[in-house]
Design a protein around this motif. Structure first.
Motif, mmCIF file in Angstrom:
data_model
loop_
_atom_site.group_PDB
_atom_site.id
_atom_site.type_symbol
_atom_site.label_atom_id
_atom_site.label_comp_id
_atom_site.label_asym_id
_atom_site.label_seq_id
_atom_site.Cartn_x
_atom_site.Cartn_y
_atom_site.Cartn_z
ATOM 1 N N UNK A 102 0.833 -1.202 0.000
ATOM 2 C CA UNK A 102 0.000 0.000 0.000
ATOM 3 C C UNK A 102 0.871 1.258 0.000
ATOM 4 N N UNK A 103 1.969 1.177 0.724
ATOM 5 C CA UNK A 103 2.902 2.300 0.778
ATOM 6 C C UNK A 103 3.538 2.526 -0.599
ATOM 7 N N UNK A 104 3.874 1.429 -1.258
ATOM 8 C CA UNK A 104 4.495 1.518 -2.581
ATOM 9 C C UNK A 104 3.518 2.113 -3.598
ATOM 10 N N UNK A 105 2.253 1.724 -3.471
ATOM 11 C CA UNK A 105 1.241 2.250 -4.396
ATOM 12 C C UNK A 105 1.117 3.769 -4.211
ATOM 13 N N UNK A 106 1.178 4.196 -2.980
ATOM 14 C CA UNK A 106 1.103 5.619 -2.654
ATOM 15 C C UNK A 106 2.347 6.347 -3.175
ATOM 16 N N UNK A 107 3.506 5.738 -2.954
ATOM 17 C CA UNK A 107 4.781 6.320 -3.358
ATOM 18 C C UNK A 107 4.842 6.509 -4.879
ATOM 19 N N UNK A 108 4.225 5.546 -5.598
ATOM 20 C CA UNK A 108 4.319 5.594 -7.057
ATOM 21 C C UNK A 108 3.189 6.380 -7.715
ATOM 22 N N UNK A 109 2.363 7.003 -6.891
ATOM 23 C CA UNK A 109 1.202 7.742 -7.383
ATOM 24 C C UNK A 109 1.493 8.669 -8.576
ATOM 25 N N UNK A 110 2.625 9.384 -8.576
ATOM 26 C CA UNK A 110 2.873 10.281 -9.713
ATOM 27 C C UNK A 110 2.899 9.567 -11.070
ATOM 28 N N UNK A 111 3.295 8.280 -11.059
ATOM 29 C CA UNK A 111 3.390 7.567 -12.336
ATOM 30 C C UNK A 111 2.454 6.359 -12.415
ATOM 31 N N UNK A 115 -0.148 -5.273 -10.239
ATOM 32 C CA UNK A 115 0.178 -6.379 -9.343
ATOM 33 C C UNK A 115 1.649 -6.414 -8.949
ATOM 34 N N UNK A 116 2.531 -6.327 -9.938
ATOM 35 C CA UNK A 116 3.953 -6.569 -9.670
ATOM 36 C C UNK A 116 4.783 -5.325 -9.376
ATOM 37 N N UNK A 117 4.528 -4.261 -10.111
ATOM 38 C CA UNK A 117 5.489 -3.148 -10.107
ATOM 39 C C UNK A 117 5.623 -2.404 -8.769
ATOM 40 N N UNK A 118 4.520 -2.139 -8.023
ATOM 41 C CA UNK A 118 4.704 -1.340 -6.803
ATOM 42 C C UNK A 118 5.782 -1.882 -5.868
ATOM 43 N N UNK A 119 5.759 -3.191 -5.607
ATOM 44 C CA UNK A 119 6.715 -3.734 -4.633
ATOM 45 C C UNK A 119 8.161 -3.705 -5.126
ATOM 46 N N UNK A 120 8.346 -3.498 -6.427
ATOM 47 C CA UNK A 120 9.730 -3.374 -6.917
ATOM 48 C C UNK A 120 10.370 -2.092 -6.398
#
Ligand SMILES: [Fe+2]
Length: 241
Positions: free
Chosen positions: A36-45, A116-121
């Motif tokens: 969830x944190x990664x999804x938030x972090x990647x919000x700009x893209x 599914x995959x990219x946020x946790x990267x």
């Protein structure tokens, strides 16, 4: 192969937005904190307003964990897959399901691959696990048994893994990108087993049916350390599988 972003039409935008918004809500309190944190972090893209633009995501990753999305036409040979991961390149398809197929997929589309995959990267520890996994894969290409063992590890972790975090939480991409499985996987109705890398690598899986059980890790550190221990073991001369 390149993503032709301009080719996405109105339906693609609608499908992406529908899936993204629905699944983000669905995953609240179900996905692990790191996801969830990664999804938030990647919000700009990575957001619901447009399908993901790989060029933008790749630029974003340059300031993060250094991964890159690599477009692939579909399934690729396992040796290429390992080599790409070892080079911090994650394979993604560029096509998107239609509105009529929101919950039905025969093979992974861009929503599965990216949402599914990219946020946790972008998570520092998970990212290193995936990288070490790829590097180890490159060293076993001449040992088919070990290739199969790593495919099983990938399946039960990166694709369908659960984590213990105030109850069962989701981190595997196959679950994180599926509306139905996000609910069923942590419902308690499907058996779970604690993560043991040796056991996981001995467990066959089927791709054509729902999961008969899920494997639960304690932390991403556990995952990372387990791959390092296998790397160490397999790199010793004259080891027996
Ligand atoms: Fe996947």
């Amino acid at each position: 192969m390149k993503q032709e972003f301009n080719k996405y039409g109105k339906e693609d935008f609608t499908v992406w937005k529908t899936l993204f918004e629905r699944q983000k809500v669905n995953l609240q309190d179900k996905a692990c904190d790191e996801y969830m944190l990664a999804l938030e972090r990647m919000k700009p893209v990575l957001h619901p307003n447009a399908p993901p633009n790989f060029e933008e995501i790749n630029q974003w990753f340059q300031q993060s964990s250094g991964w890159e999305i690599q477009c692939v036409p579909g399934l690729i040979p396992v040796e290429n897959f390992f080599e790409l991961l070892a080079d911090k390149k994650f394979c993604s398809s560029t096509w998107l399901r239609t509105m009529g197929q929101l919950d039905y997929l025969e093979e992974p589309d861009m929503f599965h691959d990216v949402f599914g995959h990219v946020p946790l990267l972008s998570d520092p520890i998970f990212s290193e696990f995936a990288h070490e996994f790829g590097k180890l894969g490159c060293t076993v290409l001449n040992t088919p048994e070990r290739v199969v063992m790593l495919q099983r590890l990938y399946w039960f972790t990166i694709e369908f893994g659960l984590i213990q975090q105030n109850g069962l939480k989701i981190y595997g991409a196959g679950i994180a990108s599926s509306f139905g499985e996000a609910n069923s996987s942590i419902s308690g109705e499907i058996p779970t087993v604690p993560f043991d890398i040796e056991e996981v690598m001995q467990t066959a899986f089927r791709t054509d049916v729902m999961q008969s059980h899920y494997v639960v890790i304690d932390s991403f550190e556990q995952l990372f350390e387990s791959i390092l221990s296998v790397t160490k073991k397999w790199n010793q001369p004259k080891t027996i599988i």
